[in-house]
Structure formats: C-alpha cells, structure tokens
Design an enzyme around this catalytic site. Structure first.
Site, PDB file in Angstrom:
ATOM      1  N   TRP A  73      -1.219   8.816   9.586  1.00 37.00           N
ATOM      2  CA  TRP A  73      -2.250   8.217   9.075  1.00 37.00           C
ATOM      3  C   TRP A  73      -3.352   8.017  10.038  1.00 37.00           C
ATOM      4  CZ3 TRP A  73       2.280   4.367   8.017  1.00 37.00           C
ATOM      5  CH2 TRP A  73       2.732   3.770   9.010  1.00 37.00           C
TER       6      TRP A  73
ATOM      7  N   TYR B 280      -0.419  10.845   3.123  1.00 37.67           N
ATOM      8  CA  TYR B 280      -0.523  11.144   4.572  1.00 37.67           C
ATOM      9  C   TYR B 280       0.505  12.318   4.634  1.00 37.67           C
ATOM     10  CZ  TYR B 280      -1.687   6.308   4.328  1.00 37.67           C
ATOM     11  OH  TYR B 280      -2.361   4.887   4.045  1.00 37.67           O
ATOM     12  N   ARG B 281      -0.224  13.362   5.329  1.00 38.76           N
ATOM     13  CA  ARG B 281       0.752  14.496   5.870  1.00 38.76           C
ATOM     14  C   ARG B 281       1.920  13.799   6.626  1.00 38.76           C
ATOM     15  NH1 ARG B 281      -4.232  17.153   9.139  1.00 38.76           N
ATOM     16  NH2 ARG B 281      -3.216  16.902  11.210  1.00 38.76           N
TER      17      ARG B 281
ATOM     18  N   ASN C  19       0.832  -1.226   0.061  1.00 40.49           N
ATOM     19  CA  ASN C  19      -0.055  -0.036  -0.019  1.00 40.49           C
ATOM     20  C   ASN C  19       0.935   0.938   0.124  1.00 40.49           C
ATOM     21  OD1 ASN C  19      -2.602   1.457   0.471  1.00 40.49           O
ATOM     22  ND2 ASN C  19      -1.588   2.301   2.475  1.00 40.49           N
TER      23      ASN C  19
ATOM     24  N   ASP D 158      -5.778  22.095   7.279  1.00 37.95           N
ATOM     25  CA  ASP D 158      -6.270  21.028   6.305  1.00 37.95           C
ATOM     26  C   ASP D 158      -7.231  21.519   5.381  1.00 37.95           C
ATOM     27  OD1 ASP D 158      -6.522  18.337   5.439  1.00 37.95           O
ATOM     28  OD2 ASP D 158      -5.748  17.340   7.376  1.00 37.95           O
TER      29      ASP D 158
END
Length: 485
Positions: free
Chosen positions: A184, A170-171, A166, A279
């Site tokens: 995550w 993700y930040r 995978n 965000d």
C-alpha cells in the site's frame, strides 16, 4: 442488484457474456497469460476456469470488468454518471466553495440508508480452513515477478481514531503459507491507517483480506473514495442497498458474501522486501520495503471462486475500471469545480499520467485555475499532465484535442511546469518518487489579456449554405450516412 460474485456470473451466463474453460489449466502462470491475451484483444466476456491444476477445490474467474458493458451490468445502470449524482444528491446547493463542499462530504458517513448491515453469519463462513496462503490459486503474472500475488483482493482496515472502514485493492506478495507483503503506497488510506497504528505504538494492526464478493463492492475497492467516507457506505451507494457484513474477532467488518476471507494482522514493526512486479505502467516496479501481513484464520465458501486480474501496458481490465471511475466521479469534479464540462483520463495515459479537461472559460487565466484546482483533489494530485481545452472540444476525440493544442498553444506562454510536487509512487520516470514535476497545458483560445492581441476569428460556414446543402443532399447522390448534421 447482485448479492455476490456467483449471482453476477450466473447473470452474465444467461446473457452469453461468460466463457467457461473446462480443460485443466495451471492457474499460477497459464491463466494470467490467457487473460492477458484476451484483454489485449478486448475480449468482451468474463472468463471462468472450472478445472485448475493443483487446486481442485477452487475455480478462477477473470475479466469480469473487461468492458464498459460488463461494468454497467455489474452496477445495474446504463449511465455511470447517475451513480455520482446519487452520491451528491443530499448536498446539492448546501455548501459554497471547494473547502465547504469537501467538509460536507465527510458528513456522508451518517447516511443510514447505505451503511453496512451486520448479519450473524455470512456465506463466506461456510468453512474454516487451515490457514495457508499457498493453497489459493494466486497469479504470477509476469516472468520476473518476485512471487505469486493477490492482484484484486480487498484489503480491509479501519481508522483507529474514527473507526471508518476502508478496503483497497493493493497488490499482495505471497511470502509463505502465513506471511505476505502488502504494497500500500504512502498516499493510500490503508497506509495512512497503518501509520496511525504505528504512531500509537500498536504493533498488531487488524487486517482482513476478502477474495471475491458482489461486483459493486469489488469495484469500490478500486475507486478513489474521498478520505473520511466509509467505503462500505460508498459500496452501498453503488449497489443501491446496504452491503451485508460480518464482524470479525479482530473488530473489522468483512463482506458476508465474499468467496474467501483471510483474517490476521499487519505487524507495524516489521517490513519485508516486495517486488519486482510487472505493473500497469508496462514496466517492472523495483523492490522496496513494505509491511508484513500475518494470516491467523481462513474462511471460504464451498467451491470458492478466486477473482484475479492482470495488469500491464494498456489496454487491460483496469482500463475499463479506470473509465468507470472517470464517469462515476465526473459529477463530483463538476460539483467541486463547476466550470468543468467533461474529463477524459485516457487508458494509454495510465490515468494518473494524463487528464484532458474541457471548461467553460470565463476569464483570463481560467485554465490555470482549473489545473491547480484539480491537482488539489485527492488522487487527481498524482496527475502528471493536465490539458485544458474549450467547452466545444470533445475531450474523447484525440484528433480534436491535438488540433486544439496545435492551434492555441505557445509553449513558453501556455505550458505550466510545477516542480517538487506529489506524484504516484509507481511512476518510474521520476528519480525521486513520490516527489516529481508536473505539466499543465492551456489549450484554450486566448483572451487579449493572456496574449497581448485580439485572438483571430475561427472559420465557420455560412448557415444558409449549410441548410441548402442539407436540403438537397439526396439529389447529389451521396450516401445518407455522410449527410451533414
């Protein structure tokens, strides 16, 4: 298709869809402010910054997916839904019911045509550098962000049981030259892999972080690929061919044609504070504890290009990525729930916030059945509000949707409230994330069994008069563009 980020940018330049900035800019704060302004203005070109203050070895690119045209070019298609059809082609007609169809999807891991292709050495390994996260021109997007962040790096992990790979977007908050915090969320596949390593008592979870790469692989990182399906394989489906990968010392596969590669591990026993961070909601998300990434090795191409995006109140670049997701996965939703006609996840609804769905209504209560089916599908489970309309309503025309709500909905009868259900961790409107309430609105025309009376007949013009007016339109002297269709 494009083998790397550079070939994609070269193609955009040929089509006059790349703007190059050749004056020196500060990549940490100035570049994100430039990109934010351009995205608010819906600037249709990618932007390449060639001279960076304090980072002479790097260039920065942004807005590479900043329009639907750019995304279609990146994936080599005029019809994004065709990609979803390609994904489903081997399974059409083979399984009945949502459960059986989801089980069939897990078998896609064996589709050899699109599995990643190992190469001995990749372009990303041109140079091995001294490991230093601070040497990379990461952004500080908003004034009160806790630190600089990787905003569109691919965080690569694998399931320790199945070895299915995978990679997600993700930040990642930079703490120091060799430490960063990976945000995550608990529902994400990276986090689920992390919990498996932790449960097994494995303290060092192998992790790699790729910067840049071919556009299909980059887009795949942001897509909600069904659990159990290898993301490299799905990237191959988008790309139309296998993704070249290298095998790292820690056992992970990494994109061979990335711009840079950070190799290390996440300590399953170590957490650190992450945030605040401005965000996609348009608000700062508060601090919380997340796992720590430790950098051990660092590779980069010569003259590497850092790709970063900025997020905030829509529209931003992620608005178009979200729209692409909607179109690519619409065939999958229609395959699993055949009564669905179309879906609109408005960027202003923050994608997880609002879904508007049209259906072929066949029986009383059908709209509610569709709501619950959608809430049971992967990341659709995060959707806070689902509005269901009839098949003749254009879900992309908000005026039509508002008319459908106003003309079909009795709030007491047609609004469904679900309490204590799963939601997006980033949803600040709920006091108890990731648990919250949800709402469904049945904005379909009602059957007698649903309302207790015969639904009134809709007004429709006389077809003969419509044809008469159309045939005589030119004689009225009105412009042709307003002629009845």
């Amino acid at each position: 298709m494009f083998e790397d980020l550079r070939s994609y940018l070269d193609h955009l330049k040929e089509r006059d869809l790349l703007h190059e900035v050749n004056v020196e800019v500060d990549p940490v704060e100035e570049v994100p402010e430039i990109l934010r302004h351009l995205m608010w203005k819906r600037y249709p070109k990618a932007v390449l910054f060639n001279k960076l203050k304090g980072y002479e070895d790097w260039r920065v690119v942004g807005n590479i997916f900043g329009s639907m045209e750019l995304i279609k070019i990146a994936l080599g298609t005029e019809n994004l839904e065709e990609i979803g059809e390609r994904f489903l082609a081997p399974f059409k007609g083979k399984a009945e019911g949502v459960t059986g169809k989801l089980r069939k999807l897990s078998e896609m891991i064996g589709m050899g045509k699109y599995l990643p292709k190992k190469v001995r050495k990749g372009a990303v390994q041109e140079r091995e550098l001294e490991p230093d996260l601070l040497s990379i021109p990461t952004f500080k997007t908003w004034p009160k962000d806790a630190s600089r962040y990787f905003t569109y790096a691919l965080t690569i992990t694998k399931d320790p049981d199945t070895e299915v790979h995978n990679f997600g977007v993700y930040r990642i908050m930079v703490y120091s030259p060799r430490r960063a915090v990976v945000h995550w969320q608990v529902h994400k596949r990276g986090a689920q892999n992390y919990l498996k390593y932790k449960k097994k008592g494995i303290r060092k979870m192998p992790v790699a972080i790729a910067i840049g790469g071919d556009p299909a692989t980059l887009l795949t990182g942001a897509l909600p690929v069904p659990e159990g399906i290898d993301k490299y394989m799905f990237a191959g489906i988008l790309k139309g061919s296998s993704v070249p990968v290298i095998e790292l010392d820690n056992g992970l596969l990494a994109p061979a044609n990335a711009e840079a590669l950070l190799v290390g591990y996440v300590d399953t026993e170590e957490l650190a504070w992450e945030g605040p961070f401005g965000d996609h909601t348009g608000y700062y998300t508060p601090r919380d504890l997340y796992p720590v990434f430790h950098l051990e090795k660092m590779y980069a191409r010569k003259d590497p290009i850092y790709y970063g995006t900025v997020v905030g109140r829509p529209p931003m670049e992620d608005a178009y990525i979200g729209k692409a997701t909607e179109r690519i996965f619409l065939p999958l939703m229609k395959w699993l729930i055949p009564e669905i006609v179309d879906v609109n996840l408005p960027p202003e609804g923050l994608f997880h916030g609002i879904a508007i769905v049209s259906i072929k209504k066949k029986y009383p209560g059908h709209a509610r059945k569709v709501m619950h089916s959608l809430w049971g599908l992967g990341q659709m489970s995060f959707t806070k509000m689902i509005i269901v309309v009839d098949e003749d309503v254009d879900v992309h025309d908000i005026g039509e949707v508002m008319y459908a709500i106003a003309s079909t909905v009795d709030p007491k009868r047609d609004v469904v409230i679900i309490e204590n259900d799963v939601t997006d961790v980033l949803d600040h409107t709920t006091p108890t994330p990731p648990i919250a309430s949800k709402m469904g609105i049945d904005a379909t025309r009602k059957w007698k069994e649903e309302c207790g009376y015969e639904w009134p007949e809709r007004t429709e013009p006389d077809p003969k008069l419509v044809e008469l007016v159309k045939s005589r339109w030119e004689s009225y002297g009105f412009p042709s563009e307003v002629k009845p269709e």
